[in-house]
Design a protein around this motif. Sequence first.
Motif, mmCIF file in Angstrom:
data_model
loop_
_atom_site.group_PDB
_atom_site.id
_atom_site.type_symbol
_atom_site.label_atom_id
_atom_site.label_comp_id
_atom_site.label_asym_id
_atom_site.label_seq_id
_atom_site.Cartn_x
_atom_site.Cartn_y
_atom_site.Cartn_z
ATOM 1 N N PHE B 135 25.351 -1.370 57.294
ATOM 2 C CA PHE B 135 24.076 -0.384 57.541
ATOM 3 C C PHE B 135 24.116 0.541 56.302
ATOM 4 N N VAL B 136 25.119 0.835 55.632
ATOM 5 C CA VAL B 136 25.216 1.589 54.453
ATOM 6 C C VAL B 136 25.373 0.729 53.246
ATOM 7 N N ALA B 137 25.595 -0.460 53.018
ATOM 8 C CA ALA B 137 25.568 -1.214 51.845
ATOM 9 C C ALA B 137 24.359 -0.994 51.019
ATOM 10 N N VAL B 261 24.888 -2.636 68.547
ATOM 11 C CA VAL B 261 25.058 -2.862 67.281
ATOM 12 C C VAL B 261 24.704 -4.110 66.606
ATOM 13 N N LEU B 262 25.522 -5.189 67.018
ATOM 14 C CA LEU B 262 25.081 -6.294 66.248
ATOM 15 C C LEU B 262 23.777 -6.972 66.197
ATOM 16 N N LEU B 263 22.842 -7.062 67.258
ATOM 17 C CA LEU B 263 21.744 -7.470 67.379
ATOM 18 C C LEU B 263 20.854 -6.546 66.216
ATOM 19 N N LYS B 264 21.044 -5.282 66.235
ATOM 20 C CA LYS B 264 20.346 -4.359 65.172
ATOM 21 C C LYS B 264 20.665 -4.852 63.958
ATOM 22 N N MET B 265 21.630 -5.279 63.627
ATOM 23 C CA MET B 265 21.749 -5.822 62.278
ATOM 24 C C MET B 265 20.492 -6.756 61.762
ATOM 25 N N PHE B 270 15.469 -6.856 58.850
ATOM 26 C CA PHE B 270 13.763 -7.005 58.614
ATOM 27 C C PHE B 270 13.374 -5.617 58.034
ATOM 28 N N LEU B 271 13.812 -4.682 58.459
ATOM 29 C CA LEU B 271 13.237 -3.196 57.716
ATOM 30 C C LEU B 271 13.810 -2.898 56.486
ATOM 31 N N ARG B 272 15.108 -3.359 56.131
ATOM 32 C CA ARG B 272 15.803 -2.881 54.919
ATOM 33 C C ARG B 272 15.417 -3.988 53.964
ATOM 34 N N PHE B 273 15.294 -5.284 54.315
ATOM 35 C CA PHE B 273 14.996 -6.085 53.143
ATOM 36 C C PHE B 273 13.916 -7.150 53.194
ATOM 37 N N LEU B 274 13.614 -7.485 54.312
ATOM 38 C CA LEU B 274 12.311 -8.295 54.444
ATOM 39 C C LEU B 274 10.822 -7.713 53.989
ATOM 40 N N LEU B 275 10.727 -6.308 54.478
ATOM 41 C CA LEU B 275 9.451 -5.520 54.139
ATOM 42 C C LEU B 275 9.218 -4.864 52.795
ATOM 43 N N PRO B 276 10.469 -4.442 52.409
ATOM 44 C CA PRO B 276 10.464 -3.972 50.865
ATOM 45 C C PRO B 276 10.511 -4.980 49.820
ATOM 46 N N LEU B 277 11.297 -5.837 50.188
ATOM 47 C CA LEU B 277 11.603 -6.981 48.774
ATOM 48 C C LEU B 277 10.537 -8.101 48.752
ATOM 49 N N PHE B 278 9.939 -8.494 49.911
ATOM 50 C CA PHE B 278 9.013 -9.346 50.105
ATOM 51 C C PHE B 278 7.667 -8.869 50.779
ATOM 52 N N PRO B 279 7.083 -7.812 50.304
ATOM 53 C CA PRO B 279 6.055 -7.108 50.867
ATOM 54 C C PRO B 279 4.713 -8.133 51.066
ATOM 55 N N VAL B 280 4.624 -9.175 49.955
ATOM 56 C CA VAL B 280 3.584 -9.741 50.187
ATOM 57 C C VAL B 280 3.724 -10.774 51.204
ATOM 58 N N SER B 492 11.536 7.564 55.147
ATOM 59 C CA SER B 492 12.193 6.328 54.796
ATOM 60 C C SER B 492 11.120 5.360 55.561
ATOM 61 N N VAL B 493 11.030 5.518 56.615
ATOM 62 C CA VAL B 493 9.988 4.361 57.377
ATOM 63 C C VAL B 493 8.569 4.393 56.415
ATOM 64 N N ARG B 494 8.096 5.716 55.894
ATOM 65 C CA ARG B 494 6.896 5.735 55.115
ATOM 66 C C ARG B 494 7.036 4.946 53.831
ATOM 67 N N LEU B 495 8.496 5.102 53.388
ATOM 68 C CA LEU B 495 8.717 4.478 52.075
ATOM 69 C C LEU B 495 8.421 2.945 51.859
ATOM 70 N N VAL B 496 9.050 2.611 53.190
ATOM 71 C CA VAL B 496 8.692 1.027 53.366
ATOM 72 C C VAL B 496 7.530 0.604 53.455
ATOM 73 N N LEU B 497 6.553 1.253 54.169
ATOM 74 C CA LEU B 497 5.340 0.966 54.419
ATOM 75 C C LEU B 497 4.515 1.059 52.931
ATOM 76 N N GLU B 498 5.056 2.089 52.327
ATOM 77 C CA GLU B 498 4.336 2.277 50.994
ATOM 78 C C GLU B 498 4.350 1.074 50.041
ATOM 79 N N ARG B 499 5.595 0.650 50.152
ATOM 80 C CA ARG B 499 5.826 -0.775 49.315
ATOM 81 C C ARG B 499 4.974 -1.824 49.922
ATOM 82 N N VAL B 500 4.958 -1.959 51.183
ATOM 83 C CA VAL B 500 3.984 -2.847 51.674
ATOM 84 C C VAL B 500 2.711 -2.804 51.332
ATOM 85 N N GLN B 501 2.241 -1.671 51.592
ATOM 86 C CA GLN B 501 0.766 -1.621 51.132
ATOM 87 C C GLN B 501 0.437 -1.583 49.777
#
Lengths: 726, 544
Positions: B135-137, B261-265, B270-280, B492-501
């Motif tokens: 969670f912190v890496a 917690v393990l399922l939450k990983m 999804f939130l940390r990598f998929l949305l911001p890194l591959f927004p398209v 932080s959530v907004r930041l993710v969505l801003e990248r997506v948008q």
Amino acid sequence: MYASLAAVLFQVGEAASAGGQEAAESGAHFEPFLPGLIVLLPLLGFVLNGVLALRHATRSAEAVRAGGELDLDEGGRPLTHTLPSLIGPGVLLLAFVITSVNFARMLGAHLEEPVVVTYWTWMATGTFSVDAALQLDQLSMVMMMIVTGVGFLIHVFSVGYMKDDPGYPRYFAYLNLFIFFMLVLVMGASYPLMFVGWEGVGLCSYLLIGFWFSDREKSDAGKKAFIVNRIGDLGFLVAMFYLFTTFGTLDFVPIFAGAEEAFAYGGALVTTITLFFFLGAAGKSAQMPLYVWLPDAMAGPTPVSALIHAATMVTAGVYLVARSSVLFALAPVASATVAGVGVLTALFAATIALKQNDIKKVLAYSTVSQLGYMFVGVGVGAYSAGIFHLMTHAFFKALLFLGAGAVIHSMHVAYHSTHSHEDGQDMRNMGGLRKHMPITCATMWIATLAIAGIWPFAGFFSKDEIIWQTAAFGGAANAPYPALYTVFWLIALAAAMLTAFYMTRMMVMTFHGENRTGDQEEKALHEAPAVMWAPLAVLAVLAVVGGWVNVSEHLRDSILGLGPLTSGWLHEWLHPITEQAQLIQDLNLGVLAESAPIVGGGEVVWAVLSGAAAIAVVLVSFRYVGGQKIVPAAEDVEPIGFAKVLYNKWYVDELYDRIIVQPILALSRFCWNVIDVGIIDGIVNGVGFAARGVGFVVSMFQTGTLNTYAFILTVGVLIILGVSIF
Amino acid sequence: MMTSLLESIGYVGWVLHALIWLPILGVGLVLWGEEEVAKKVAFWWSMGVLVLSLGLWWAFDPTQGSMQMESSTPWIETWGVSYSLGIDGISLFMVLLTTLTSALAILGSFNYIKERQRAFYALMLLLQAGVVGVFVATDLMLFYVFFELTLVPMYFIVGIWGGERRIYAAIKFFLYTALGSLLMLVGILYMAFTANELLGFPTFAYADMLQVPLTGTEQLWLFTAFALAFSVKVPVFPLHTWLPDAHVEAPTPGSVVLAAVLLKMGTYGFLRFLLPLFPVAAQHTTVVYVMLVLAVIGIIYTAWVAAVQPDAKKLVAYTSVAHMGFVLLGIFALTVNGLQGGLIVMISHGISTGALFLLLGMLYERRHTRKIEDFGGIGRVAPLFATVFVLTALASIGLPGTSGFVGEFLALLGVFETHPTIAIIATLGVIFAAYYMLPMVQKIFFNALDKPENREMQDLSRREMVILAPLCALMIWIGWNPTPILERMEPSVRLVLERVQAAAPAGTLGSVLEPGSSVVIVPAPADLEASDDLDGGDRSTDDD
């Protein structure tokens, strides 16, 4: 949240010192008096009783483990009985007093806009925000008075009724919790907060129906109530989602203010929203096709049936429609649906009530039927009439249930005295109780006359107004479906006659004729103690005069008006709430008819006619049922023919089981056994088997699973390196 | 006061390191100590870590959406791998959830684990370190290492201290997740090579990856690789069948950490990598629909499957899939409300399902059975137990006034804003939640107390109450006052969505593939993937 507690305390201090200075947010002259405390008191009662209940339950658990049962006295009578008896009704009395102060203040004020008292921000994120806020206006005030007032009486009755129950403190904990949620429901200033109360009362209903949870049948009934209610809750949720995407808020005040601008009259969106809301209402208020849980809910203690399944919770759906009157007025199709479902339910449930032998079942179907009338009222745009019937029904139906409770209590003691296992709720085992329980009999007769619509009892005025409004609505200048409303009107009239019949039948079977309890048992029959009949007496008074607060002008001018005794107060009082809906309706429908469809005749004529017909039905059925030979349940034969269909409630439960419950269960098993275990796991295990084959080869070089892991990793990295070089 | 105290000890500078390395130090302590004291050492150690982590609540700056408390040290310099840590609103509560449930799970294993205690508690602490690390890496390779590191202790916890079919469950768990994450490793390496080419220096840093401009096609492929790894973890239907087996066979503390917690990983990924890194890719119509449909199937299908389980633990395990469906639904709503709701469901599910597994474990310790039909009328002999269980069950099925409602409500609301039909179908899950949960509650705690062996059952002990009380308090507190949590997550959530948008200049979710980039081959793989995934979706629907 802490701030809100502080705010409440601050209000207490303020009230003690100065008596208040400024109104909360709006409303020039009305100043709410400790509204937060009204909600907090029952919650406090729940916590205190809950602690006592857990303490008691822990002690009796020890007794059970030791192989016995704990006597209530052994548990320490002061803590298991005296304290809950004080706390339970006590917090209700206090809440009622505070509510009354607010009511008195509001009476003196000219409140045009609702007063909203905000405590803390409940949920706030992104574009959505909703506060923990209470709304005080004429509608919530009427509901609060009913909930705390009738609620208090039923709490008092319970002190006597539940006296010897081993779960006594737990009972009051649940009951207090119920009142808390019910007050949140009617006082919440937004749909989500109302939904908290909405599901919260459902929870308490679940807990109280299954109060004697060791009994399989009773806890089944609780479960059924919860699940069926959740079907309705789906509608409530979806309606909220639509409202939010339309308005960007779920607070009442801005939604109703902007509704006319946002929705076209009769538009698809507002129709969808209101139909989804009505699905919620139908679940909570036991309308077709979701009424099936309510008759089963009679498994709970009888005062619970009076409080939750007659006077308060089940009327929440009517409250929801009345609260959303602006939206429903804009959606004529949805309103017609409300009225149609209401009138069909009123008739359908009444037919079932004709043939039931369990005294509580008769009252349960009667409640379903009367709730149908309320929906007819709010469905034809007569919102104040719907609330009016809600109020009078709370009086006379609570009285009927409590009276039935007194009877059952007496019967139970009688059968207990001879260790008989006969059914103490079966009216075939009663008869002649009038001699043993004169007060109960007299008060219940008052309630029966009220529900049957006999002048000048409360039900006459409230039911008559709904029936008349249906006729008038159908005859309106631009009425959408005049013929349909004419049919509704006729059905409503017919169902009223059935009501008069089955109620008289119930009273005759219970109180008149020869006693059928048994010779030995009859000696043990007795009148209820004062703590039980006193609430009956208060409710009996209300069942008479409760209808006098909302008599239409026409009736007041006629002989039925009782001169200065009656007024059109409630209608006027609710005017600020219903005004907007009324204007929408006037604009689109034109003036309502002055005379009934087909045959003509004005309001007074039809009031006299239906009142006279009700009297006739009561008299005829009194003689008819009285002349019938009724045998005790044990000797009775199964009904045949159409009577059997009615006795078995049109086989609706069986039908639902066949077409809904069993298929879903079968589907669930199919999903598990075939899809999950068969197909998906089959593939996985196949792959796993192959992998194990590989693993076997690998194991010649590697030992231990951790190493395999490392091996797979290495291979993976090598592949990637290979790919990147390539 | 709290803030100044934390400042005076330089809290923000070292806390994230401490949350990873203290548990690892604890591993050493436990192994070094005596067998008898292992559990106490482990518990007090994890309590210390929990208390330490609570400072984050005050030290965290709620106005800032980007990473906080960042630090970075080169690790494998030639490859550009670094030991970089950081925390934002999304990871903050995952870390707190981890420290809380780890401590409670350890306390909950006191009576359950009788053999090889030192090894067990050492693995629990190692697991905690790994999860916090995930969670912190803020370096993709470091993340991957932690992601895989969690697999090892969990594998042994199930495999050694598990039930009868533990070996089958452990291998199934291992194969599913290892295969999934291998694809992700390929993806990570691909990204690192691309970044190296574009930036001119080797790097795995999350912040650098965000700078890498990927074409729509690349994004779809990478999205698929990452999504598979995370979908197995979540788990998303139809990749969920490892979960019931792992849960049933795992010892109680294993189940608790697994669910909490393990399922939450997975959803965190999804939130940390998929949305911001591959927004398209993440807003590609087909992708969104596939994910939403799978989420809805997960919600309804697993609710049905749960309802007919004879084993209480398996029932709760299936409900996890349904709950995680709500999270997925919230995420692919791609609205603030949806994402926030999804995050609250993650927290709420961690608390309530964690508590349910603890409670079922306590039942098992008393009666050595998990079969629902072996119980009945327990409420009479264990009223406290019944009360806590009912409250937890209600929070789990999202009764208003509990944490479950806030999450589900916001997630559904968020989805409704973009996909109303799907939201309405998903709302059916509310009914089916009652359909699976209430019969179980009834059959265990209500009905007649007709089995003699149940009459002896003891109520909650003091230790058990200490475990459950904080969880119950949190369920109600979050239910009535989620705003302090929501407002810490929102930037932080907004930041993710801003990248997506930002990746969708037209503003329409349908035409996301940027016109300038890789015009040539865009449609083909997109369609390919679409038809593949849709087939998968259709097949399962038909089978229903």
